[in-house]
Design a protein around this motif. Structure first.
Motif, short mmCIF file in Angstrom:
data_model
loop_
_atom_site.label_atom_id
_atom_site.label_comp_id
_atom_site.label_asym_id
_atom_site.label_seq_id
_atom_site.Cartn_x
_atom_site.Cartn_y
_atom_site.Cartn_z
N VAL A 112 0.84 -1.20 0.00
CA VAL A 112 0.00 0.00 0.00
C VAL A 112 0.88 1.25 0.00
O VAL A 112 0.64 2.19 -0.77
N VAL A 113 1.91 1.24 0.86
CA VAL A 113 2.76 2.44 0.97
C VAL A 113 3.54 2.66 -0.32
O VAL A 113 3.72 3.80 -0.77
N SER A 114 3.98 1.57 -0.95
CA SER A 114 4.75 1.77 -2.18
C SER A 114 3.84 2.24 -3.31
O SER A 114 4.26 3.00 -4.18
N ALA A 115 2.56 1.82 -3.29
CA ALA A 115 1.62 2.35 -4.30
C ALA A 115 1.44 3.85 -4.11
O ALA A 115 1.45 4.63 -5.07
N LEU A 116 1.33 4.28 -2.84
CA LEU A 116 1.19 5.70 -2.56
C LEU A 116 2.45 6.46 -2.98
O LEU A 116 2.38 7.56 -3.51
N ARG A 117 3.61 5.84 -2.74
CA ARG A 117 4.86 6.53 -3.07
C ARG A 117 4.99 6.71 -4.58
O ARG A 117 5.46 7.73 -5.06
N ALA B 108 3.63 8.76 0.54
CA ALA B 108 4.12 7.66 1.36
C ALA B 108 4.08 8.03 2.84
O ALA B 108 4.01 7.16 3.69
N ALA B 109 4.10 9.32 3.13
CA ALA B 109 4.06 9.74 4.53
C ALA B 109 2.65 9.81 5.08
O ALA B 109 2.46 10.11 6.25
N LEU B 110 1.64 9.57 4.23
CA LEU B 110 0.26 9.60 4.68
C LEU B 110 0.05 8.49 5.70
O LEU B 110 0.35 7.33 5.41
N PRO B 111 -0.47 8.76 6.89
CA PRO B 111 -0.63 7.69 7.88
C PRO B 111 -1.79 6.77 7.51
O PRO B 111 -2.94 7.18 7.54
N VAL B 112 -1.44 5.54 7.10
CA VAL B 112 -2.45 4.54 6.77
C VAL B 112 -2.31 3.40 7.76
O VAL B 112 -1.20 2.94 8.02
N ASP B 113 -3.42 2.94 8.34
CA ASP B 113 -3.37 1.81 9.26
C ASP B 113 -4.12 0.64 8.66
O ASP B 113 -5.20 0.81 8.08
N VAL C 268 -7.65 5.65 7.11
CA VAL C 268 -6.84 6.78 6.64
C VAL C 268 -7.58 8.06 7.02
O VAL C 268 -8.79 8.05 7.26
N VAL C 269 -6.83 9.16 7.12
CA VAL C 269 -7.46 10.46 7.37
C VAL C 269 -8.41 10.77 6.21
O VAL C 269 -8.11 10.44 5.07
N SER C 270 -9.52 11.41 6.49
CA SER C 270 -10.50 11.63 5.43
C SER C 270 -9.94 12.49 4.31
O SER C 270 -10.32 12.34 3.14
N SER C 271 -8.97 13.39 4.62
CA SER C 271 -8.39 14.20 3.55
C SER C 271 -7.48 13.38 2.66
O SER C 271 -7.14 13.80 1.57
N GLY C 272 -7.09 12.17 3.13
CA GLY C 272 -6.19 11.37 2.32
C GLY C 272 -6.89 10.27 1.56
O GLY C 272 -6.25 9.46 0.91
N LEU C 273 -8.24 10.23 1.62
CA LEU C 273 -8.96 9.13 0.98
C LEU C 273 -8.73 9.12 -0.53
O LEU C 273 -8.49 8.08 -1.13
N VAL C 274 -8.78 10.33 -1.14
CA VAL C 274 -8.63 10.40 -2.60
C VAL C 274 -7.26 9.86 -3.02
O VAL C 274 -7.15 9.07 -3.96
N LYS C 275 -6.21 10.27 -2.24
CA LYS C 275 -4.86 9.82 -2.61
C LYS C 275 -4.76 8.30 -2.47
O LYS C 275 -4.22 7.62 -3.36
N LEU C 276 -5.29 7.77 -1.37
CA LEU C 276 -5.17 6.34 -1.12
C LEU C 276 -5.93 5.55 -2.18
O LEU C 276 -5.41 4.61 -2.78
N PRO D 120 -17.13 6.40 6.84
CA PRO D 120 -16.42 7.03 7.96
C PRO D 120 -16.61 6.29 9.28
O PRO D 120 -15.92 6.59 10.25
N PHE D 121 -17.53 5.33 9.32
CA PHE D 121 -17.77 4.61 10.57
C PHE D 121 -17.38 3.16 10.42
O PHE D 121 -17.72 2.52 9.45
N LEU D 122 -16.66 2.66 11.37
CA LEU D 122 -16.18 1.28 11.30
C LEU D 122 -17.34 0.29 11.37
O LEU D 122 -17.35 -0.73 10.71
N LEU D 123 -18.35 0.64 12.16
CA LEU D 123 -19.48 -0.29 12.34
C LEU D 123 -20.21 -0.53 11.03
O LEU D 123 -20.75 -1.62 10.80
N ALA D 124 -20.21 0.47 10.16
CA ALA D 124 -20.95 0.33 8.90
C ALA D 124 -20.31 -0.73 8.01
O ALA D 124 -20.98 -1.26 7.12
N LEU D 125 -19.04 -1.05 8.24
CA LEU D 125 -18.38 -2.01 7.37
C LEU D 125 -18.72 -3.45 7.75
O LEU D 125 -18.34 -4.37 7.05
N SER D 126 -19.42 -3.63 8.85
CA SER D 126 -19.66 -5.01 9.27
C SER D 126 -20.74 -5.65 8.42
O SER D 126 -20.82 -6.85 8.33
N GLY D 127 -21.63 -4.86 7.80
CA GLY D 127 -22.64 -5.46 6.93
C GLY D 127 -22.85 -4.59 5.73
O GLY D 127 -22.70 -3.37 5.77
#
Lengths: 163, 99
Positions: free
Chosen positions: B20-25, B33-38, B53-61, B85-92
């Motif tokens: 993921v980081v090398s794709a960003l780089r 590459a410095a964008l904090p992605v978890d 990822v931070v919401s401002s970095g979604l487009v880049k990611l 934006p909510f983790l719970l929404a990803l469960s279904g």
């Protein structure tokens, strides 16, 4: 205007005096584009290269005028500190770029450059150690004048008395 | 969630993050590459993961992952199943919700 550009004025600073002969438009352009590619990737490189050229160069004073699109001038300006060396004819010299002024037209950049060079000449005069250098600089200061016919002033004199 | 269809050895968590980081780089340079992605979760079996990822970095990611084509000289593709934006929404998946 629909197609606006930004002109970035910078100066090349280097400890090595041989770097001056490296200052040419192709070398500087390549170094800047390489830095943009490293810092902002393929997207940034493509974005900034749309309308990117080196408009003006002065190897004696190390002044460089770059042009780019208004939408991407921030990418360009943020990548300028990452330019570390100039390469030309298989010789590299370390250097860095100092951003002096960002303007929307060449005329504003020229006006700023004239004032800046004037101030630099005065500072050089103060820092002069040699009496002969002092006389030289005083002569060039007194001889430079802004005439109405030509848009160039005599400030771009070769003031390398301290080199 | 991202899915990476592949035919050979599966990447581990660390290799996935490195990918993921090398794709960003590549697409966005050192700034990208410095964008904090978890990587919050990663399933090696299905090769799907939840990234944060931070919401401002979604487009880049998202753009960097879309344009990533190769993993160790093998062709691959990222498919974004859901972004929220909510983790719970990803469960279904709310489209398959039966009322």
């Amino acid at each position: 205007a629909a197609l606006s550009r930004r002109y970035v004025l910078c100066e090349v600073v280097s400890e090595d005096p041989r770097c001056r002969q490296c200052i040419e438009d192709r070398a500087v352009g390549l170094a800047v584009r390489d830095a943009i590619g490293r810092v902002h990737g393929d997207y940034g490189l493509a974005c900034c290269s749309i309308s990117f050229t080196v408009k003006y160069l002065n190897a004696y004073t190390g002044t460089v005028l770059l042009r780019c699109r208004k939408d991407s001038y921030r990418l360009l300006c943020s990548a300028l500190p990452f330019v570390r060396q100039l390469e030309s004819r298989n010789q590299r010299y370390p250097c860095f770029l100092n951003t002096l002024h960002v303007g929307g037209t060449i005329r504003t950049c020229q006006k700023f450059l004239i004032q800046y060079n004037r101030r630099q000449l005065l500072m050089l005069l103060q820092n002069c150690t040699n009496e002969e250098e002092r006389r030289c600089i005083q002569k060039s200061l007194l001889s430079c004048s802004l005439t109405e016919e030509q848009s160039q002033s005599g400030d771009e004199e070769d003031d390398d008395g301290t080199e | 969630r991202r899915e990476l269809p592949d035919g050979g050895a599966r990447p581990s968590v660390a290799q996935f993050k490195q990918l993921v980081v090398s794709a960003l780089r590549e697409l966005h340079g050192e700034v990208g590459a410095a964008l904090p992605v978890d990587v919050l979760t990663y399933e090696e079996k299905t090769l799907s993961a939840i990234l944060r990822v931070v919401s401002s970095g979604l487009v880049k990611l998202w753009s960097a992952l879309t344009l990533l084509g190769f993993y160790q000289n093998r062709r691959c593709a990222f498919r974004v199943l859901q972004a929220s934006p909510f983790l719970l929404a990803l469960s279904g998946n709310s489209r398959e919700l039966v009322l």
